[in-house]
Design a protein around this motif. Structure first.
Motif, PDB file in Angstrom:
ATOM      1  N   PHE A   7       0.754  -1.250   0.083  1.00  0.00           N
ATOM      2  CA  PHE A   7       0.016  -0.064   0.020  1.00  0.00           C
ATOM      3  C   PHE A   7       0.673   1.235  -0.019  1.00  0.00           C
ATOM      4  O   PHE A   7       0.381   2.125  -0.701  1.00  0.00           O
ATOM      5  CB  PHE A   7      -0.942  -0.042   1.185  1.00  0.00           C
ATOM      6  CG  PHE A   7      -2.220  -0.927   1.024  1.00  0.00           C
ATOM      7  CD1 PHE A   7      -2.945  -0.562   0.191  1.00  0.00           C
ATOM      8  CD2 PHE A   7      -2.302  -2.202   1.791  1.00  0.00           C
ATOM      9  CE1 PHE A   7      -4.295  -1.404   0.217  1.00  0.00           C
ATOM     10  CE2 PHE A   7      -3.200  -3.037   1.718  1.00  0.00           C
ATOM     11  CZ  PHE A   7      -4.577  -2.655   0.672  1.00  0.00           C
ATOM     12  N   GLU A  15      -7.227   8.199  -0.876  1.00  0.00           N
ATOM     13  CA  GLU A  15      -6.492   8.934  -0.172  1.00  0.00           C
ATOM     14  C   GLU A  15      -5.921   9.933  -1.146  1.00  0.00           C
ATOM     15  O   GLU A  15      -5.410  11.274  -0.863  1.00  0.00           O
ATOM     16  CB  GLU A  15      -5.190   8.228   0.590  1.00  0.00           C
ATOM     17  CG  GLU A  15      -5.628   7.511   1.749  1.00  0.00           C
ATOM     18  CD  GLU A  15      -4.470   6.882   2.311  1.00  0.00           C
ATOM     19  OE1 GLU A  15      -3.340   7.245   2.203  1.00  0.00           O
ATOM     20  OE2 GLU A  15      -4.627   5.922   3.083  1.00  0.00           O
ATOM     21  N   LEU A  66       0.800   3.980  -3.038  1.00  0.00           N
ATOM     22  CA  LEU A  66       0.494   5.225  -2.654  1.00  0.00           C
ATOM     23  C   LEU A  66       1.692   6.431  -2.968  1.00  0.00           C
ATOM     24  O   LEU A  66       1.636   7.382  -3.727  1.00  0.00           O
ATOM     25  CB  LEU A  66       0.020   5.532  -1.254  1.00  0.00           C
ATOM     26  CG  LEU A  66      -1.104   4.783  -1.025  1.00  0.00           C
ATOM     27  CD1 LEU A  66      -1.362   4.710   0.594  1.00  0.00           C
ATOM     28  CD2 LEU A  66      -2.314   5.531  -1.390  1.00  0.00           C
ATOM     29  N   ARG A 121     -15.590  -1.155  -3.245  1.00  0.00           N
ATOM     30  CA  ARG A 121     -14.808  -0.627  -2.753  1.00  0.00           C
ATOM     31  C   ARG A 121     -14.158   0.758  -3.345  1.00  0.00           C
ATOM     32  O   ARG A 121     -13.306   1.451  -3.088  1.00  0.00           O
ATOM     33  CB  ARG A 121     -13.315  -1.427  -2.410  1.00  0.00           C
ATOM     34  CG  ARG A 121     -13.571  -2.453  -1.449  1.00  0.00           C
ATOM     35  CD  ARG A 121     -13.882  -2.013  -0.035  1.00  0.00           C
ATOM     36  NE  ARG A 121     -13.940  -3.101   0.838  1.00  0.00           N
ATOM     37  CZ  ARG A 121     -15.134  -3.886   1.134  1.00  0.00           C
ATOM     38  NH1 ARG A 121     -16.135  -3.377   0.724  1.00  0.00           N
ATOM     39  NH2 ARG A 121     -14.955  -4.675   2.178  1.00  0.00           N
ATOM     40  N   ARG A 164      -8.377  -3.735  -0.289  1.00  0.00           N
ATOM     41  CA  ARG A 164      -8.514  -2.332   0.459  1.00  0.00           C
ATOM     42  C   ARG A 164      -8.660  -1.235  -0.613  1.00  0.00           C
ATOM     43  O   ARG A 164      -7.801  -0.353  -0.357  1.00  0.00           O
ATOM     44  CB  ARG A 164      -7.583  -2.278   1.453  1.00  0.00           C
ATOM     45  CG  ARG A 164      -7.544  -3.111   2.596  1.00  0.00           C
ATOM     46  CD  ARG A 164      -8.928  -2.711   3.724  1.00  0.00           C
ATOM     47  NE  ARG A 164      -8.888  -1.382   3.737  1.00  0.00           N
ATOM     48  CZ  ARG A 164      -8.145  -0.416   4.657  1.00  0.00           C
ATOM     49  NH1 ARG A 164      -7.209  -1.160   5.348  1.00  0.00           N
ATOM     50  NH2 ARG A 164      -8.316   0.637   4.902  1.00  0.00           N
ATOM     51  N   ASP A 212     -10.166   0.841  -1.360  1.00  0.00           N
ATOM     52  CA  ASP A 212     -10.738   2.287  -0.931  1.00  0.00           C
ATOM     53  C   ASP A 212      -9.747   3.126  -0.495  1.00  0.00           C
ATOM     54  O   ASP A 212      -9.530   4.181  -0.329  1.00  0.00           O
ATOM     55  CB  ASP A 212     -11.844   1.853   0.402  1.00  0.00           C
ATOM     56  CG  ASP A 212     -11.465   1.052   1.253  1.00  0.00           C
ATOM     57  OD1 ASP A 212     -10.771   0.226   0.973  1.00  0.00           O
ATOM     58  OD2 ASP A 212     -11.823   1.474   2.255  1.00  0.00           O
ATOM     59  N   ARG A 213      -8.492   2.615  -0.074  1.00  0.00           N
ATOM     60  CA  ARG A 213      -7.630   3.252   0.647  1.00  0.00           C
ATOM     61  C   ARG A 213      -6.886   4.222  -0.673  1.00  0.00           C
ATOM     62  O   ARG A 213      -6.150   5.297  -0.119  1.00  0.00           O
ATOM     63  CB  ARG A 213      -5.992   2.185   1.191  1.00  0.00           C
ATOM     64  CG  ARG A 213      -6.446   1.692   2.425  1.00  0.00           C
ATOM     65  CD  ARG A 213      -5.282   1.214   2.891  1.00  0.00           C
ATOM     66  NE  ARG A 213      -4.289   2.113   3.235  1.00  0.00           N
ATOM     67  CZ  ARG A 213      -3.044   1.991   3.498  1.00  0.00           C
ATOM     68  NH1 ARG A 213      -2.411   0.863   3.597  1.00  0.00           N
ATOM     69  NH2 ARG A 213      -1.858   3.115   3.585  1.00  0.00           N
TER      70      ARG A 213
END
Length: 280
Positions: free
Chosen positions: A157, A208, A161, A249, A202, A204-205
């Protein structure tokens, strides 16, 4: 305000209701799932038209395989493959076309031939000039996370990101409005099976980053590992399951080989899920 992407021809793609399905047209001899099936211009155009008729909201045309161990293609060869297909689809369809490439020269030629969106599997980090090409054309750009090597020990992650933050910065600095940027976690690109599943779980992370998310798990090897299906074309049920989970998500765009079943599945999911804004 409704969430949408502005296209160079003054149209827009709404991203705030039912997830859009992006149909895949591989004009390649060696793609992992359908390499060679639509390598000819006539076959590729017919396939793209069929995907549009099945409900694809946009058609993604690529001329270089990105599977592990693929043979690199120079820009001239890539353009020779994709430009006639894009021109042929543009002449037959109103459906927006995206060019799947990481090369600025190919993206520029494809946009001139009728493509409306740039889809870069290296997130504008292999050839940063591609972001300026998108900006000059007023085209949205899809920035995908990628890795040269698989590392099971990396915090996937954080890696995704940070990579996509750099990609977004490159695009914005080149003049692409942030509202014209879509991000893609790059399922299957330099990741373990567990990392791929974690990213979908995940998804949906990625919110950010403040950009719409594209999910492309269609027929990927991770799904073959789960199901035991060694033939990519036999992974339809697994692809739909992964994409519906991703839609739950927050995925705004689903990139798929099999358009009609995905459209039906997403319509059914939206009808059941009372959190969707889809007008059905």
């Amino acid at each position: 305000m409704p969430l949408s992407l502005a296209l160079p021809d003054c149209r827009s793609l709404a991203l705030d209701a039912l997830p859009l399905v992006m149909g895949i047209v591989n004009v390649t001899p060696d793609s992992f799932s359908d390499g060679g099936l639509h390598a000819g211009t006539e076959s590729a155009v017919a396939h793209g038209a069929r995907l549009a008729a099945e409900g694809a909201a946009l058609i993604d045309v690529g001329g270089e395989s990105t599977r592990p161990g693929h043979a690199a293609v120079d820009a001239e060869s890539e353009m020779a493959r994709v430009l006639p297909v894009i021109a042929g689809l543009k002449a037959r369809l109103d459906t927006p076309i995206s060019i799947d490439t990481y090369k600025a020269a190919v993206a520029e030629a494809a946009l001139a031939a009728g493509a409306s969106i740039v889809n870069d599997v290296w997130g504008a980090q292999r050839d940063p000039g591609i972001a300026a090409v998108a900006a000059a054309a007023g085209a949205p750009i899809i920035l995908m996370h990628n890795r040269e090597t698989i590392d099971a020990g990396v915090d996937i992650f954080d890696d995704v990101l940070r990579f996509l933050e750099r990609s977004i910065a490159i695009a914005v600095q080149a003049g692409v409005p942030r509202t014209q940027i879509v991000v893609d976690p790059g399922i299957g690109f330099g990741k373990t099976i567990g990392q791929n599943l974690a990213l979908i779980r995940r998804l949906d992370r990625l919110g950010e980053l403040g950009c719409p998310v594209l999910l492309g798990a269609s027929r990927k090897s991770t799904l073959g590992h789960i199901t035991g299906r060694t033939v990519p074309a036999e992974r339809l049920a697994a692809s739909i399951a992964a994409h519906l989970y991703g839609a739950s998500r927050g995925a705004a765009i689903i990139r798929a080989h099999d358009v009609a079943p995905h459209v039906d599945a997403l319509k059914t999911w939206a009808a059941i899920d009372d959190t969707t804004k889809a007008d059905l």
